[in-house]
Write an enzyme that holds these catalytic residues in place. Structure first.
Site: not given
Length: 326
Positions: A121, A188, A191-192, A195
């Site tokens: 990221s 990840k 995480h996205n 987001e």
């Protein structure tokens, strides 16, 4: 140390530059030879075929694959695996599905090749800010490649230490070995997904501010806000400060109407995988699910909120809206 980088797009090229600034030697390859030549001019060693790329790396080799997830990554990893030897390492730094990582790690592991998945990221700002790295794979491969991760990561200089933490770990430098193969891209993926939810909350909030004077509202309750100024004041001391807010304020300062954006918002795939994981683990994910389906809706009917989303995506990742149809 030496690292080979395959894929010299928005992120890959800047990762090479950051590594070279940190004293590492880089061998680079891209399907576009002009991208290779550009980094050769800056001090990298260029390769124009994967065979040449593999020859230029000293054993035990380390190659970082930074190409679009899916078929492109699969083909690249498969080709490298034919050229590499036991003890070599292949890092997938793209947005691959963690289940693909598990499968590839098993195939490469049987041949003695280390496979490392590195959720990355940082977007187009990573050259200066550094890249947050979420890493999965064999611990020995992580430890051998740690000088690379340490250089790419932001370091602890700009973030205050969490007051209650007693044990220092690499997380405070911006990189972390999250577990075995697949763990890095799993983290990840989540995480996205987060987001998506954060971006949607900002987008809807700014849409409410923008529409505070619509005719449906009684005149005495209507307000005309300078949305760009509100975005800016929130950056100072409020509890919703974030880099996403910084990027939103920057976009609004340029054009409060965001005229360059249509509001058609794509999704990269990781939001979908996050929701699949929520279903498979029977975990409620109301906000993340809603933010994903809103992106689907934006391709049919879009508002100022979707323009805010597009502006944020362009700000952190250089993501350009798809061309209009018809």
């Amino acid at each position: 140390m030496q690292l080979g980088m395959i894929g010299l797009g928005r992120m890959g090229a800047n990762m090479v530059r950051r590594l070279m600034r940190g004293g590492h030697d880089c061998v680079v390859f891209d399907v576009n030879p002009d991208n290779v030549k550009a980094l050769e001019a800056e001090g990298a060693s260029g390769a124009y075929t994967l065979e040449e790329f593999a020859r230029k790396l000293t054993t035990p080799r380390a190659a970082w694959v930074m190409v679009p997830a899916g078929e492109a990554t699969g083909k690249t990893v498969n080709t490298l695996s034919e050229l590499f030897q036991p003890g070599d390492a292949i890092v997938d730094g793209g947005n691959s599905y963690f289940k693909d990582d598990v499968r590839r790690a098993q195939l490469l592991g049987a041949r003695g090749i280390h496979y490392v998945d590195a959720g990355t990221s940082g977007g187009v700002w990573g050259l200066e800010r550094g890249y947050c790295l979420m890493i999965g794979g064999p611990k020995e491969a992580f430890e051998r490649l740690e000088p690379i991760f340490r250089t790419l990561a932001p370091g602890s200089g700009n973030v205050p230490k969490t007051a209650t933490r007693e044990t220092a770990t690499t997380a405070e430098q911006g990189y972390l070995h999250c577990g075995p193969s697949g763990a890095g891209h799993f983290v990840k993926m989540i995480h996205n997904g987060i987001e998506y939810g954060m971006m949607q909350a900002y987008a809807e909030g700014f849409d409410l501010l923008k529409r505070a004077d619509v005719s449906d509202i009684a005149p005495e309750y209507r307000f005309q806000f300078d949305v760009a100024e509100i975005a800016e004041v929130w950056r100072y001391g409020s509890v919703i400060t974030s880099w996403l807010l910084d990027l939103t304020s920057l976009a609004l300062a340029r054009d409060g109407e965001l005229a360059q954006f249509s509001g058609v918002v794509n999704d990269s795939g990781e939001g979908r995988w996050t929701i699949i994981q929520a279903i498979e683990s029977a975990t409620p994910a109301d906000v993340l699910s809603a933010s994903l389906t809103t992106r689907f809706r934006s391709r049919q009917d879009h508002t100022y909120a979707e323009k805010i989303l597009s502006a944020m995506r362009f700000g952190f990742g250089g993501h350009v809206e798809p061309p209009k149809k018809g």
